[in-house]
Design a protein around this motif. Structure first.
Motif, PDB file in Angstrom:
ATOM      1  N   ALA A 112       0.833  -1.203   0.000  1.00 45.78           N
ATOM      2  CA  ALA A 112       0.000   0.000   0.000  1.00 45.78           C
ATOM      3  C   ALA A 112       0.867   1.252   0.000  1.00 45.78           C
ATOM      4  N   ARG A 113       1.926   1.250   0.781  1.00 47.94           N
ATOM      5  CA  ARG A 113       2.810   2.413   0.827  1.00 47.94           C
ATOM      6  C   ARG A 113       3.484   2.635  -0.526  1.00 47.94           C
ATOM      7  N   GLU A 114       3.856   1.548  -1.197  1.00 45.52           N
ATOM      8  CA  GLU A 114       4.439   1.667  -2.540  1.00 45.52           C
ATOM      9  C   GLU A 114       3.430   2.286  -3.507  1.00 45.52           C
ATOM     10  N   LEU A 115       2.182   1.859  -3.392  1.00 47.68           N
ATOM     11  CA  LEU A 115       1.145   2.378  -4.275  1.00 47.68           C
ATOM     12  C   LEU A 115       0.903   3.863  -3.996  1.00 47.68           C
ATOM     13  N   SER A 120       1.988   9.717  -6.012  1.00 49.23           N
ATOM     14  CA  SER A 120       2.489  11.004  -5.507  1.00 49.23           C
ATOM     15  C   SER A 120       1.942  11.333  -4.124  1.00 49.23           C
ATOM     16  N   MET A 121       1.767  10.296  -3.289  1.00 53.18           N
ATOM     17  CA  MET A 121       1.336  10.496  -1.907  1.00 53.18           C
ATOM     18  C   MET A 121       2.310   9.808  -0.952  1.00 53.18           C
ATOM     19  N   ASP A 122       3.586   9.895  -1.307  1.00 47.57           N
ATOM     20  CA  ASP A 122       4.627   9.282  -0.489  1.00 47.57           C
ATOM     21  C   ASP A 122       4.610   9.876   0.918  1.00 47.57           C
ATOM     22  N   GLY A 123       4.589   9.002   1.929  1.00 45.82           N
ATOM     23  CA  GLY A 123       4.608   9.439   3.309  1.00 45.82           C
ATOM     24  C   GLY A 123       3.262   9.852   3.869  1.00 45.82           C
ATOM     25  N   LYS A 139      -7.924   9.708  -4.791  1.00 52.22           N
ATOM     26  CA  LYS A 139      -6.861   8.732  -5.055  1.00 52.22           C
ATOM     27  C   LYS A 139      -6.850   7.641  -3.992  1.00 52.22           C
ATOM     28  N   ALA A 140      -7.122   8.012  -2.740  1.00 54.33           N
ATOM     29  CA  ALA A 140      -7.154   7.010  -1.669  1.00 54.33           C
ATOM     30  C   ALA A 140      -8.249   5.978  -1.929  1.00 54.33           C
ATOM     31  N   GLN A 141      -9.426   6.450  -2.362  1.00 53.99           N
ATOM     32  CA  GLN A 141     -10.508   5.518  -2.706  1.00 53.99           C
ATOM     33  C   GLN A 141     -10.042   4.524  -3.763  1.00 53.99           C
TER      34      GLN A 141
END
Length: 238
Positions: A112-115, A120-123, A139-141
């Motif tokens: 999930a973190r990689e995705l 462009s939502m790193d961290g 994007k989270a959805q």
């Protein structure tokens, strides 16, 4: 097998407002079907019927071969709504875990973190959703749906409002679902996206099916999906 089969679906709000009038179409396994129509055409009512959010009044709906009201069908499908009303008191990690539990799954948080990084939502995976912008919530959805990877993914305008880089990546990810043999019903007014992605198009107006045909055939006949829609709206056939 069709991952979504709708036959003779009609739905009315009271006596005077017929939102759906004998609608029928299918989403074949391993395909992307685009759903088009002006406001008030019945698209949202149809999707709510599919997910049993509205009690069907006539016709039949099956998801992956099971009646849509059954727990079996509900485990096979995920719905991405047009709004961004996510639980703000949760982090994205908690939200993803909650959705996964609905399907008796566990989230691979490293994946999930990689995705999130790719979109462009790193961290930001462990941040509260209340701190997300509108586009980030959209994007989270989408990313959570990509994590749980159901037999049928229904997207209702969720791609609207995300940035162009994320839209390009979303197209690749949705095509990847199809390549895995999974299916997507994609409701959007982004005609170029549909021309690039959709195998078939269903076009509704006033609750009736206007077109239900391969995308390539409709583009060949009209020049583009945009021209198809505008020609119809200007034709006086409504």
């Amino acid at each position: 097998m069709n991952d979504l089969e709708i036959t003779g679906l009609s739905y009315s709000y009271g006596r005077d407002v017929k939102a759906l009038d004998d609608v029928g179409f299918s989403v074949p396994r391993g395909s992307i079907v685009g759903l088009l129509g002006p406001n008030g055409s019945g698209k949202s009512t149809l999707i709510k019927n599919v997910f049993d959010l509205l009690q069907s009044q006539s016709g039949s709906i099956t998801v992956a071969g099971a009646p849509h009201t059954t727990s079996q069908a509900k485990r096979e499908a995920i719905y991405l709504s047009s709004n961004d009303y996510l639980p703000e008191f949760l982090t994205a990690a908690e939200y993803a875990a909650m959705i996964a539990r609905f399907y008796d799954l566990e989230v691979e948080h490293d994946l999930a973190r990689e995705l999130f990084s790719e979109f462009s939502m790193d961290g930001r995976y462990d941040d509260l959703i209340e701190n997300y912008s509108h586009g980030m919530r959209k994007k989270a959805q989408l990313m959570v749906a990509l994590l749980v990877r159901r037999r049928l993914t229904v997207i209702d305008e969720t791609l609207n409002g995300i940035d162009i880089e994320a839209l390009h990546l979303a197209e690749k990810e949705l095509a990847g679902l199809r390549d895995e043999g999974l299916s997507v019903l994609l409701c959007t007014h982004d005609f170029p996206v549909l021309e690039r992605l959709a195998d078939e198009i269903v076009f509704l107006d006033h609750g009736r099916t206007v077109y239900n045909a391969p995308t390539s055939a409709l583009v060949a006949e009209h020049g583009s999906l945009e021209r198809m829609v505008y020609d119809y709206l200007e034709s006086g056939d409504r």
